[in-house]
Enzyme design. Sequence first.
Site, short mmCIF file in Angstrom:
data_model
loop_
_atom_site.label_atom_id
_atom_site.label_comp_id
_atom_site.label_asym_id
_atom_site.label_seq_id
_atom_site.Cartn_x
_atom_site.Cartn_y
_atom_site.Cartn_z
N CYS A 77 24.88 121.86 128.46
CA CYS A 77 24.50 123.00 127.63
C CYS A 77 25.20 123.04 126.28
CB CYS A 77 24.78 124.31 128.38
SG CYS A 77 23.86 124.54 129.90
N HIS A 133 26.39 128.28 123.50
CA HIS A 133 27.13 128.30 124.76
C HIS A 133 28.28 129.28 124.63
CE1 HIS A 133 28.18 126.62 128.66
NE2 HIS A 133 29.44 126.61 128.27
#
Length: 489
Positions: A77, A133
């Site tokens: 991610c 993130h």
Amino acid sequence: MRRPAFIVIQLLLSIFATGMVQAESQKPNVLFVAIDDLNDWVGCFGGNPQVKTPNLDKLAAEGGLVMTNAYAPATVCCPSRSALLTGVHAHKTGVYGNKNNLKNAPKAKDLVTLPEYFSQHGYHALSMGKIFHKHPLPGDTGNKKSDAGQWAFDEYHKTLGGIGPASKKRPVNGLPNLPGEKVSYHYHAFDWGPTAENDETKMLDYRTASWAAEQLKTRDFDGKPFFMAIGISKPHLTWYVPQKYFDMYPLDEIVLPKTLATDLDDILDRNGKRIYSPSASWLRAEKYGKHKEAVQAYLATITFVDDCIGVLLDGLAGSKHADNTIVMLWGDHGWFLSEKQRYGKTQLWQESCRVPLMVKVPGVTPKNKQCMGLVNLIDMYPTLVELCGLPENSVNDGHSFAPLLRDPNMQWNHPTLTNGCLPGFYRVYDGRYSYISNRQRGAEELYDHRDDPMEWTNLIGNSEHDGIKSRLKAFVPKTDEPKSPENPD
């Protein structure tokens, strides 16, 4: 004598300013939609013929060009999102893993991110849901003041919360750990089950989509074009969704992905030793016979996500912005559902690198069309800049694929790069062959997707393919930026 001249000047300035406002308002808006951990299991992408995604399929039918050869800049991610949002690859910034906050990376902290760039050029940038993130801030033991990229938007809204699983036991799915296996976050995360209420409207992602739909229907954003970034957090683990979604996929009808028992045997390090083993989550599902349940849960979660996307797109369709808004919808990386004997991501094989990407440009992209052009999510930054008529950002590593949106049949096959989660770990793909280089382990892989789409046979030792290897290896970066500072656990 000067007063009439002053009035004329003021009038001209007013007309000029009005013209500038009108010019800004005529620029296309951008609806930028991120979906966490979604692989190609979407109806119009063909990754799994059993999946039910009517709203994403409707987007394709209404001009959302299906980019069937789209790949992530990284397979975790944080590095994937950091790369596509800054337009710069991980091997140049040092942001390789989920603990590397780009704001702590010397080579990334001053880069102008995509929403900031649009804000600097006259757009109103707003967001809800996961786009960047999330990272804990120093001294934030309660994780209440996380850095989620708030600083990149003119207007940032926290998610509204939702309901959890019906059961209080963990894991909800009852999947035991292996003998001697250490119980960790990853053990508890590989979990699924029905939520406490069979009501999708109370789920976090559904509430995010509803919020965004309401903004689209009721606001004019002070006459500015908008850049709205909406993050959908599932199908990221855990797979807790209302029971109705599980019911759509009866266990006795689940077809499992194909696997090969010897799949990992031909990937060797410089000493001839095998470097990969099945993941712990795969071993648990294998030992206790839970592969069908895991696949059912992922499918159920995707269909829930599809309903959220339907709410969002219906909101856009019912707004005055519908005919002047570019929709760019993407998954941040792929996900294994037992392929390569694993559940999860992080590696550089096809299932973790390929992503769903759909782009709708009103009046430009055709309906019900798949595009075979080879693109990377890092290309989204320069593409949106070009589509919206903004000045080019010369720092971007990616290449605008705006011409491909106008002519989806044109040849577009420049090899694309995906970074691994460590320095010196790369994949280069040209639309047929994928080459993987792990410099730290001295391992190489080469697969022919025409004959071997599941990447079961490593061709690296076959001298007949030396020319292909050399051609693709030339695209591997020669130097690697050291890993940037990590957040504490």
